[in-house]
Design a protein around this motif. Structure first.
Motif, mmCIF file in Angstrom:
data_model
loop_
_atom_site.group_PDB
_atom_site.id
_atom_site.type_symbol
_atom_site.label_atom_id
_atom_site.label_comp_id
_atom_site.label_asym_id
_atom_site.label_seq_id
_atom_site.Cartn_x
_atom_site.Cartn_y
_atom_site.Cartn_z
ATOM 1 N N TYR A 22 0.566 -1.166 0.056
ATOM 2 C CA TYR A 22 -0.044 -0.109 0.017
ATOM 3 C C TYR A 22 0.809 1.343 0.146
ATOM 4 O O TYR A 22 0.672 2.263 -0.869
ATOM 5 C CB TYR A 22 -1.199 -0.111 1.346
ATOM 6 C CG TYR A 22 -1.958 -0.887 0.953
ATOM 7 C CD1 TYR A 22 -2.794 -0.992 -0.156
ATOM 8 C CD2 TYR A 22 -2.547 -1.722 2.161
ATOM 9 C CE1 TYR A 22 -3.951 -1.781 -0.145
ATOM 10 C CE2 TYR A 22 -3.567 -2.677 2.289
ATOM 11 C CZ TYR A 22 -4.423 -2.700 0.884
ATOM 12 O OH TYR A 22 -5.428 -3.480 0.863
ATOM 13 N N VAL A 23 1.803 1.194 0.698
ATOM 14 C CA VAL A 23 2.770 2.234 0.656
ATOM 15 C C VAL A 23 3.529 2.651 -0.400
ATOM 16 O O VAL A 23 3.534 3.512 -1.050
ATOM 17 C CB VAL A 23 3.732 2.268 1.848
ATOM 18 C CG1 VAL A 23 5.019 3.136 1.622
ATOM 19 C CG2 VAL A 23 3.325 2.444 3.368
ATOM 20 N N GLY A 24 3.928 1.478 -1.154
ATOM 21 C CA GLY A 24 4.402 1.620 -2.698
ATOM 22 C C GLY A 24 3.468 2.167 -3.407
ATOM 23 O O GLY A 24 3.771 2.954 -4.268
ATOM 24 N N SER A 25 2.359 1.802 -3.277
ATOM 25 C CA SER A 25 1.249 2.348 -4.201
ATOM 26 C C SER A 25 0.885 3.640 -4.188
ATOM 27 O O SER A 25 0.942 4.420 -5.156
ATOM 28 C CB SER A 25 -0.176 1.425 -4.216
ATOM 29 O OG SER A 25 0.031 0.187 -4.230
ATOM 30 N N MET A 26 0.866 4.323 -2.963
ATOM 31 C CA MET A 26 0.784 5.510 -2.672
ATOM 32 C C MET A 26 1.980 6.499 -3.026
ATOM 33 O O MET A 26 1.678 7.634 -3.776
ATOM 34 C CB MET A 26 0.442 5.771 -1.380
ATOM 35 C CG MET A 26 -0.917 5.326 -0.828
ATOM 36 S SD MET A 26 -1.420 5.945 0.968
ATOM 37 C CE MET A 26 -0.227 4.720 1.761
ATOM 38 N N ALA A 27 2.947 5.854 -2.916
ATOM 39 C CA ALA A 27 4.202 6.377 -3.515
ATOM 40 C C ALA A 27 4.348 6.776 -4.881
ATOM 41 O O ALA A 27 4.557 7.557 -5.568
ATOM 42 C CB ALA A 27 5.579 6.036 -3.057
ATOM 43 N N MET A 28 3.782 5.598 -5.731
ATOM 44 C CA MET A 28 3.677 5.556 -6.939
ATOM 45 C C MET A 28 2.836 6.400 -7.416
ATOM 46 O O MET A 28 2.896 7.262 -8.467
ATOM 47 C CB MET A 28 3.351 4.159 -7.505
ATOM 48 C CG MET A 28 3.081 3.832 -8.934
ATOM 49 S SD MET A 28 2.688 2.235 -9.415
ATOM 50 C CE MET A 28 0.816 2.463 -8.688
ATOM 51 N N TYR A 29 1.647 6.557 -7.074
ATOM 52 C CA TYR A 29 0.386 7.683 -7.302
ATOM 53 C C TYR A 29 1.034 8.952 -7.007
ATOM 54 O O TYR A 29 0.787 9.852 -7.974
ATOM 55 C CB TYR A 29 -0.865 7.471 -6.480
ATOM 56 C CG TYR A 29 -1.431 5.969 -6.777
ATOM 57 C CD1 TYR A 29 -1.403 5.473 -7.925
ATOM 58 C CD2 TYR A 29 -2.031 5.618 -5.771
ATOM 59 C CE1 TYR A 29 -2.016 4.212 -8.253
ATOM 60 C CE2 TYR A 29 -2.824 4.294 -5.776
ATOM 61 C CZ TYR A 29 -2.521 3.582 -7.065
ATOM 62 O OH TYR A 29 -2.998 2.229 -7.336
ATOM 63 N N ALA A 30 1.704 9.296 -5.937
ATOM 64 C CA ALA A 30 2.211 10.765 -5.704
ATOM 65 C C ALA A 30 3.213 11.217 -6.766
ATOM 66 O O ALA A 30 3.532 12.124 -7.223
ATOM 67 C CB ALA A 30 2.889 10.472 -4.351
ATOM 68 N N PHE A 31 4.306 9.995 -7.273
ATOM 69 C CA PHE A 31 5.270 10.336 -8.076
ATOM 70 C C PHE A 31 4.540 10.768 -9.429
ATOM 71 O O PHE A 31 4.758 11.696 -10.083
ATOM 72 C CB PHE A 31 6.129 9.095 -8.277
ATOM 73 C CG PHE A 31 7.289 9.253 -9.119
ATOM 74 C CD1 PHE A 31 7.312 9.797 -10.248
ATOM 75 C CD2 PHE A 31 8.429 9.267 -8.403
ATOM 76 C CE1 PHE A 31 8.654 10.029 -11.310
ATOM 77 C CE2 PHE A 31 9.842 9.504 -9.209
ATOM 78 C CZ PHE A 31 9.525 9.665 -10.517
ATOM 79 N N ALA A 32 3.364 10.039 -9.976
ATOM 80 C CA ALA A 32 2.760 10.367 -11.126
ATOM 81 C C ALA A 32 1.982 11.516 -10.986
ATOM 82 O O ALA A 32 2.030 12.299 -11.933
ATOM 83 C CB ALA A 32 1.711 9.331 -11.505
ATOM 84 N N PHE A 33 1.429 11.842 -9.973
ATOM 85 C CA PHE A 33 0.651 13.045 -9.629
ATOM 86 C C PHE A 33 1.562 14.267 -10.044
ATOM 87 O O PHE A 33 1.214 15.009 -10.690
ATOM 88 C CB PHE A 33 0.137 13.346 -8.156
ATOM 89 C CG PHE A 33 -0.691 14.378 -8.065
ATOM 90 C CD1 PHE A 33 -1.961 14.381 -7.799
ATOM 91 C CD2 PHE A 33 -0.100 15.636 -7.569
ATOM 92 C CE1 PHE A 33 -2.796 15.579 -7.717
ATOM 93 C CE2 PHE A 33 -0.855 16.814 -7.222
ATOM 94 C CZ PHE A 33 -2.099 16.589 -7.291
ATOM 95 N N ALA A 34 2.882 14.372 -9.369
ATOM 96 C CA ALA A 34 3.913 15.432 -9.679
ATOM 97 C C ALA A 34 4.194 15.278 -11.071
ATOM 98 O O ALA A 34 4.312 16.601 -11.485
ATOM 99 C CB ALA A 34 5.138 15.243 -8.942
ATOM 100 N N GLU A 35 4.347 14.270 -11.765
ATOM 101 C CA GLU A 35 4.808 14.001 -13.186
ATOM 102 C C GLU A 35 3.990 14.920 -13.895
ATOM 103 O O GLU A 35 4.303 15.766 -14.906
ATOM 104 C CB GLU A 35 5.142 12.769 -13.588
ATOM 105 C CG GLU A 35 6.344 12.127 -13.072
ATOM 106 C CD GLU A 35 7.613 12.647 -13.765
ATOM 107 O OE1 GLU A 35 7.431 13.245 -14.770
ATOM 108 O OE2 GLU A 35 8.803 12.204 -13.306
ATOM 109 N N PHE A 36 2.581 14.556 -13.779
ATOM 110 C CA PHE A 36 1.409 15.223 -14.547
ATOM 111 C C PHE A 36 1.153 16.655 -14.295
ATOM 112 O O PHE A 36 0.834 17.480 -14.906
ATOM 113 C CB PHE A 36 0.459 14.391 -14.354
ATOM 114 C CG PHE A 36 0.303 13.062 -15.365
ATOM 115 C CD1 PHE A 36 -0.119 13.213 -16.709
ATOM 116 C CD2 PHE A 36 0.675 12.000 -14.947
ATOM 117 C CE1 PHE A 36 -0.134 12.220 -17.439
ATOM 118 C CE2 PHE A 36 0.526 10.835 -15.618
ATOM 119 C CZ PHE A 36 0.359 10.797 -17.019
#
Length: 455
Positions: A100-114
């Motif tokens: 779950y932590v990895g998933s949230m980190a992944m989403y946050a990374f993508a959020f910043a990229e977009f």
């Protein structure tokens, strides 16, 4: 909600929203760097593994409810129910929390990229990259939102999921029309890669994007006729999600090949701009996709944090997490639990690369889902379980695990060592916690031995 008021529509929305939520925006660029034009095929392979894993979850849940007289549950409940081993259940739970932590980190990374892809938003300020800052801030924002007790109703989830699905379906269909009627280049399917291991490795890396359906098992008290509704919802949502992933992957690779090479994480924006350019709306189309990505990844962070918080609280209640992780008797998710989840996620997303975070999260879910397949296979003597599907899920999970490690070792050596170090550290902490009674017995004897006078 606790009155069983979620029907099939709401259940499908929750499962589909968990998969469409932010996964396609976060994993598409990572997967395309591995298998290029065959990305759509990698998603199809991941679909097979996801369905086999879902079968194991569904059947274990039926056994837990009907035969064991329980309320059903998820991975931790299944391990406790069918093995009676609390230590093993706790270690599975810790692994799932890391996922779950990895998933949230992944989403946050993508959020910043977009976010950076939006017009007028710089990629750096004063020479410092803006991406990590945005990722950490969005995590902090959703920690604060959850501390206020934010929640979503089934009706709201229907609307939110419908909006996300509509944007991606319109994008995919418009892209197909553009490729067939406007573009002069032939559509590439990447069939030459079918005979290599790259689609299988890519499928393993993308597995984190297909785990959202399991959220249904943590909210069963809200679902009417759960033993009928949950299987229908899962078997409907997984094929729909995968079909959308395949469509988006095919269109993006064919319409934005340069972006796939140079900036794969936001290649969707370039593909949307190409489609919109045919009617003079290139900028508008790119902005719509970027905003959709922000909305989807943001809602995915919020939903995952909410679920992970309650999951951690349940583990603390069963003494599978230390008391310092949060007050299990508190109303809602304990504040300390949310803060710990937020801090660990912020560290992951600030210092990790998207490929490393995605690989780490996928590995954790492959381990957990593979374990559930093995557990379901062990129950194959019951009339409810057909052994072939748990067997395929277990073998497929094991093969994916090995191939992903091989890929990381050969192509991303730094990521490989980082994942190994984290895994070893987590395993060591788990052993220290779950074997603490034995250690407490052994430590005094060591002290006494050290105090024995020497003659």
């Amino acid at each position: 909600m606790s009155d069983g008021s979620f029907g099939l529509t709401e259940a499908v929305s929750i499962a589909l929203g968990g998969m469409i939520g932010g996964g396609i925006y976060a994993v598409l660029g990572v997967v395309t760097t591995i298998t290029r034009a065959a990305t759509w095929f990698a998603f199809l392979l991941a679909d097979v593994l996801a369905i086999c894993s879902a079968y194991s979850y569904i059947k274990l849940n039926e056994l837990a409810v009907n035969d064991n007289g329980g309320d059903g549950g998820g991975s931790v409940t299944f391990v406790q129910s069918f093995t009676g081993n609390s230590r093993l259940a706790g270690m599975i739970g810790w692994t799932l929390l890391l996922g779950y932590v990895g998933s949230m980190a992944m989403y946050a990374f993508a959020f910043a990229e977009f976010s950076i892809s939006l017009p007028g938003v710089p990629s750096s300020i004063g020479g410092l990259p803006l991406r990590p800052t945005i990722s950490v801030l969005v995590i902090a924002g959703f920690v604060g939102l959850n501390l206020l007790g934010a929640d979503a109703t089934g009706s709201a989830e229907n609307i939110l999921t419908s909006a996300k699905v509509i944007v991606l379906v319109v994008f995919g269909l418009a892209g197909i029309v553009y490729a067939l009627s406007v573009s002069s280049d032939p559509v590439t399917f990447g069939t030459s890669r079918f005979t290599s291991f790259s689609p299988i490795m890519a499928a393993a890396v993308s597995f984190v994007a297909f785990q959202g359906w399991q959220l249904l098992f943590y909210d069963q008290e809200s679902i009417a006729e759960l033993l009928e509704t949950i299987p229908k919802a899962i078997y409907l949502s997984i094929p729909v999600a995968v079909s959308i992933y395949m469509l988006v992957a095919l269109v993006t690779y064919n319409l934005a090949p340069n972006a796939i090479q140079n900036n794969p994480h936001t290649a969707l924006v370039d593909a949307a701009s190409t489609i919109g350019g045919a009617v003079g709306l290139a900028s508008a189309a790119g902005i719509v996709i970027s905003l959709s990505a922000l909305f989807s990844t943001g809602s995915a962070i919020n939903a995952t944090m909410f679920s992970a918080g309650y999951f951690a609280k349940g583990m603390a209640t069963d003494d599978l997490l230390p008391d310092r992780a949060g007050d299990a008797s508190a109303s809602g998710v304990p504040t300390r639990t949310l803060l710990i989840l937020g801090i660990v996620t912020a560290v992951f997303t600030a210092y990790g690369s998207l490929s490393a975070i995605t690989a780490f999260a996928s590995l954790t879910f492959i381990v957990v889902f593979g374990a559930m397949g093995a557990l379901a296979f062990a129950q194959r003597d019951t009339d409810r379980i057909t052994a072939i599907w748990p067997a395929v899920g277990t073998v497929g999970g094991g093969l994916s695990f090995v191939l992903m490690f091989y890929h990381l070792y050969t192509a991303e050596r730094g990521t490989f060592y980082a994942v190994v170090l984290i895994a070893v550290a987590v395993f060591a902490v788990e052993l220290l916690y779950f074997e603490r009674d034995i250690l407490e017995e052994e430590i005094p004897s060591v002290d006494r031995d050290s105090e024995t006078p020497v003659e």
